[in-house]
Scaffold this motif. Structure first.
Motif, PDB file in Angstrom:
ATOM      1  N   GLY A 167      56.006  40.996-120.414  1.00  0.00           N
ATOM      2  CA  GLY A 167      55.364  41.203-120.101  1.00  0.00           C
ATOM      3  C   GLY A 167      54.544  42.011-119.155  1.00  0.00           C
ATOM      4  O   GLY A 167      55.129  43.175-119.710  1.00  0.00           O
ATOM      5  N   HIS A 170      55.801  43.483-114.858  1.00  0.00           N
ATOM      6  CA  HIS A 170      57.443  43.752-114.324  1.00  0.00           C
ATOM      7  C   HIS A 170      57.897  44.276-112.985  1.00  0.00           C
ATOM      8  O   HIS A 170      56.925  44.719-112.188  1.00  0.00           O
ATOM      9  CB  HIS A 170      58.089  44.248-115.141  1.00  0.00           C
ATOM     10  CG  HIS A 170      58.070  45.887-115.080  1.00  0.00           C
ATOM     11  ND1 HIS A 170      57.178  46.495-116.074  1.00  0.00           N
ATOM     12  CD2 HIS A 170      59.001  46.527-114.631  1.00  0.00           C
ATOM     13  CE1 HIS A 170      57.139  48.265-115.916  1.00  0.00           C
ATOM     14  NE2 HIS A 170      58.515  47.925-114.868  1.00  0.00           N
ATOM     15  N   HIS A 212      60.479  37.009-117.892  1.00  0.00           N
ATOM     16  CA  HIS A 212      60.661  37.830-117.127  1.00  0.00           C
ATOM     17  C   HIS A 212      61.287  39.040-116.674  1.00  0.00           C
ATOM     18  O   HIS A 212      62.277  38.784-116.986  1.00  0.00           O
ATOM     19  CB  HIS A 212      59.833  36.651-116.037  1.00  0.00           C
ATOM     20  CG  HIS A 212      59.028  36.180-116.148  1.00  0.00           C
ATOM     21  ND1 HIS A 212      59.640  33.988-115.815  1.00  0.00           N
ATOM     22  CD2 HIS A 212      57.755  35.588-116.518  1.00  0.00           C
ATOM     23  CE1 HIS A 212      58.326  33.432-116.069  1.00  0.00           C
ATOM     24  NE2 HIS A 212      57.913  34.541-116.285  1.00  0.00           N
TER      25      HIS A 212
END
Length: 237
Positions: A167, A170, A212
């Motif tokens: 992603g 973070h 994630h």
């Protein structure tokens, strides 16, 4: 006579006598002293007054956070933006004051959280986030709460192409070095996975079911530690 202030590394601080209550995380040494009496807030407030008395002459002021559960304290020497012998002396004195008040250190409550956003180096992203958060900008890549209460914000270069499905945002969570494996185990038990441990023990990247990411990080392997190792090697020549 004023005692000279000497820079010390995280390793030197952690190895010193009388600092068992303390843990080095991002930007300083941290401790949490739990108040367990029936009047815990008053107990903690009295302890905060003790800390204020300890630093009244030196003005080497720590960051102190009083809650009904206890008192969090952060030490750092702002002139050098790192740990010093002055922090060692104050850590010992604060621990002694806590013991006299009946407060017990709880390292499991210590952590520092930072949000990291990937961006190309020349993107005008940081001013946007500075305005949105009301933070101050100490350097070209970081934003911090002016009262140092909330998570810091870090802008890093775009992630390398060899790290697919990572992603663009973070969370970094700095934990005590002796708590890191328990934290990682808890994340895995909660359904996470270790996505990358090539930088351990500086940090481990873990991911949830939707990929994630979160970096669980310690002071091990950081620049101040590597710098001390380089100095030791130079002295040995």
């Amino acid at each position: 006579m004023v005692t000279p202030v000497e820079h010390i590394t995280p390793q030197q601080f952690s190895d010193a006598d009388g600092v068992d209550d303390w843990r080095v995380l991002y930007w300083g040494a941290h401790a949490f002293f739990r108040a367990e009496s029936a009047e815990s807030y008053a107990q903690g407030a009295a302890f905060v007054a003790d800390i204020a008395a300890l630093v009244a002459e030196t003005q080497h002021d720590p960051d102190v956070d009083l809650r009904r559960e206890g008192v969090a304290v952060k030490l750092i020497t702002r002139g050098i933006r790192d740990l010093s012998t002055r922090d060692l002396e104050l850590a010992r004195a604060i621990s002694a004051a806590a013991a006299q008040r009946g407060l017990v250190a709880d390292p499991s409550m210590i952590q520092v959280v930072q949000v990291a956003v990937a961006s190309v180096p020349d993107a005008a992203v940081l001013p946007f986030w500075q305005a949105a958060l009301g933070y101050v900008r100490p350097n070209e890549s970081h934003l911090v709460d002016p009262l140092r209460r909330n998570s810091s914000f870090f802008l890093q270069d775009e992630m390398p192409a060899d790290r697919p499905r990572r992603g663009r945002m973070h969370v970094d969570v700095a934990v005590p070095h002796d708590q890191v494996h328990a934290r990682i185990d808890a994340i895995v038990a909660a359904g996470g996975r270790i996505a990358n441990d090539s930088e351990a023990p500086e940090w481990w990247t873990l991911a949830d079911a939707e990929n994630h990411g979160v970096d669980i990080t310690t002071w091990w392997g950081r620049d101040s530690v590597r710098l001390e190792e380089a100095r030791d090697e130079e002295r040995a020549k």
